[in-house]
Design an enzyme around this catalytic site. Structure first.
Site, PDB file in Angstrom:
ATOM      1  N   LYS A  63       0.830  -1.218   0.000  1.00  0.00           N
ATOM      2  CA  LYS A  63       0.000   0.000   0.000  1.00  0.00           C
ATOM      3  C   LYS A  63       0.859   1.261   0.000  1.00  0.00           C
ATOM      4  CE  LYS A  63      -2.036  -0.789   3.921  1.00  0.00           C
ATOM      5  NZ  LYS A  63      -1.291  -1.994   4.362  1.00  0.00           N
TER       6      LYS A  63
ATOM      7  N   ARG B  54      -8.444   1.597  10.225  1.00  0.00           N
ATOM      8  CA  ARG B  54      -7.997   0.231  10.500  1.00  0.00           C
ATOM      9  C   ARG B  54      -9.035  -0.557  11.289  1.00  0.00           C
ATOM     10  NH1 ARG B  54      -2.141   1.112   9.727  1.00  0.00           N
ATOM     11  NH2 ARG B  54      -0.987  -0.798  10.054  1.00  0.00           N
TER      12      ARG B  54
ATOM     13  N   ARG C 214      11.875  -5.764   3.653  1.00  0.00           N
ATOM     14  CA  ARG C 214      11.662  -4.330   3.462  1.00  0.00           C
ATOM     15  C   ARG C 214      12.797  -3.520   4.102  1.00  0.00           C
ATOM     16  NH1 ARG C 214       5.843  -2.002   4.861  1.00  0.00           N
ATOM     17  NH2 ARG C 214       6.462  -2.223   7.033  1.00  0.00           N
TER      18      ARG C 214
ATOM     19  N   ARG D 206      12.718  -1.180   9.388  1.00  0.00           N
ATOM     20  CA  ARG D 206      11.825  -0.583  10.372  1.00  0.00           C
ATOM     21  C   ARG D 206      11.868  -1.435  11.634  1.00  0.00           C
ATOM     22  NH1 ARG D 206       5.948   0.611   7.811  1.00  0.00           N
ATOM     23  NH2 ARG D 206       5.331  -0.393   9.734  1.00  0.00           N
TER      24      ARG D 206
ATOM     25  N   ARG E  14       1.119  -7.862  13.900  1.00  0.00           N
ATOM     26  CA  ARG E  14       0.503  -6.886  12.971  1.00  0.00           C
ATOM     27  C   ARG E  14      -0.439  -7.585  11.994  1.00  0.00           C
ATOM     28  NH1 ARG E  14       5.742  -4.636  10.731  1.00  0.00           N
ATOM     29  NH2 ARG E  14       4.475  -3.503   9.227  1.00  0.00           N
TER      30      ARG E  14
HETATM   31  P1  AMP Z   1       1.993   1.031   9.128  1.00  0.00           P
HETATM   32  O1  AMP Z   1       3.098   1.944   8.738  1.00  0.00           O
HETATM   33  O2  AMP Z   1       0.702   1.328   8.435  1.00  0.00           O
HETATM   34  O3  AMP Z   1       2.390  -0.431   9.018  1.00  0.00           O
HETATM   35  O4  AMP Z   1       1.722   1.294  10.682  1.00  0.00           O
HETATM   36  C1  AMP Z   1       2.719   1.076  11.670  1.00  0.00           C
HETATM   37  C2  AMP Z   1       2.069   1.011  13.040  1.00  0.00           C
HETATM   38  O5  AMP Z   1       1.436   2.262  13.346  1.00  0.00           O
HETATM   39  C3  AMP Z   1       0.965  -0.040  13.181  1.00  0.00           C
HETATM   40  O6  AMP Z   1       1.485  -1.319  13.468  1.00  0.00           O
HETATM   41  C4  AMP Z   1       0.170   0.549  14.347  1.00  0.00           C
HETATM   42  O7  AMP Z   1       0.819   0.332  15.581  1.00  0.00           O
HETATM   43  C5  AMP Z   1       0.236   2.051  14.071  1.00  0.00           C
HETATM   44  N1  AMP Z   1      -0.902   2.513  13.226  1.00  0.00           N
HETATM   45  C6  AMP Z   1      -0.826   3.059  11.990  1.00  0.00           C
HETATM   46  N2  AMP Z   1      -2.025   3.414  11.539  1.00  0.00           N
HETATM   47  C7  AMP Z   1      -2.902   3.082  12.502  1.00  0.00           C
HETATM   48  C8  AMP Z   1      -4.319   3.189  12.635  1.00  0.00           C
HETATM   49  N3  AMP Z   1      -5.087   3.716  11.650  1.00  0.00           N
HETATM   50  N4  AMP Z   1      -4.889   2.740  13.780  1.00  0.00           N
HETATM   51  C9  AMP Z   1      -4.146   2.237  14.776  1.00  0.00           C
HETATM   52  N5  AMP Z   1      -2.816   2.095  14.719  1.00  0.00           N
HETATM   53  C10 AMP Z   1      -2.186   2.513  13.598  1.00  0.00           C
END
Ligand code: AMP
Length: 226
Positions: A18, A93, A132, A165, A176
């Site tokens: 994404k 989410r 990644r 990361r 996750r």
């Molecule tokens: P991502 O970069 O989208 O993989 O997000 C990394 C982390 O940020 C996730 O594992 C969550 O801990 C937090 N996170 C990101 N977006 C959200 C969201 N919309 N709701 C809750 N936690 C989020």
């Protein structure tokens, strides 16, 4: 004056691509790209009050509380004339976040054009996330297999060593992915019932998935009138 707006959501499990596609598509169509994960990582790195609160949650791979998510989205999402719309990546989410978003858009006289669900089998996700990497200087994303740097583990732009990361380790990845199937996947039915859902086979190369998305944007909902 902007006549048509593309207000879209990219939905899909972690590792579906994404973020990579959101960068390309938002640039191509001049959309405002909002990645909540990216915004949270910045908060965490800058050690803001929010950043301190969410750091350990993110390290565990759990979801940040909805109130915090929504505050950050409201602060960063604006409907300026400089953009043809927005592209949300990693938000909403869960159903509550989707409802908060719907309410917020209604208040601002905006609408959702489409939700694109990135389809990738579970087995592929872990492999993609473990490979990644990103550049600690410019933030550019890479994948050692699907989107490798030109030179051995070095950023094409900054020439510095790429890093992982902190949440791309097997334990956090497992949580996750579990969080996705428990909390986020119900959004597929939610948006299907609103006739907003489109699906994309996201198993191919970055270039191939980009073409699929572009076809969808050009032929599908791009002409939605505000
Ligand atoms: P991502 O970069 O989208 O993989 O997000 C990394 C982390 O940020 C996730 O594992 C969550 O801990 C937090 N996170 C990101 N977006 C959200 C969201 N919309 N709701 C809750 N936690 C989020």
């Amino acid at each position: 004056m902007v006549q048509y707006r593309i207000n879209a959501i990219f939905l899909g499990p972690p590792g579906a691509g994404k973020g990579t596609q959101a960068e390309l598509i938002s640039k191509h169509y001049s959309l405002q790209h909002i990645s909540t994960g990216e915004l949270f990582r910045k908060e965490s790195e800058s050690k803001t009050a929010v950043g301190v609160k969410i750091r350990s949650i993110m390290e565990r791979g759990e979801l940040v509380p909805d109130e915090i998510v929504f505050e950050v989205v409201k602060k960063n999402l604006f409907f300026g004339e400089n953009y043809n719309g927005f592209l949300l990546d990693g938000f909403p989410r869960n159903i509550l976040q989707a409802e908060m978003l719907a309410h917020f858009l209604e208040q601002n006289n905006e609408f959702l054009s489409a939700v694109i669900n990135f389809i990738v089998p579970k087995e592929m996700l872990v492999m993609r996330l473990l490979q990644r990497r990103f550049c600690p200087v410019c933030g550019k994303n890479y994948n050692l297999q699907t989107l490798p740097p030109k030179n051995d583990n070095l950023c094409d732009i900054c020439n510095v060593e790429l890093v992982k990361r902190p949440d791309d380790n097997i334990e956090t990845i497992t949580t996750r992915i579990e969080m996705y199937y428990t909390n986020t996947e119900p959004l597929v039915e939610y948006y299907k019932s609103k006739e907003l859902l489109h699906e994309v086979d996201a198993t191919g190369s970055v270039e191939h998935v980009f073409v699929l998305l572009k076809n969808l944007f050009d032929n599908g909902f791009y002409k939605n009138k505000k």
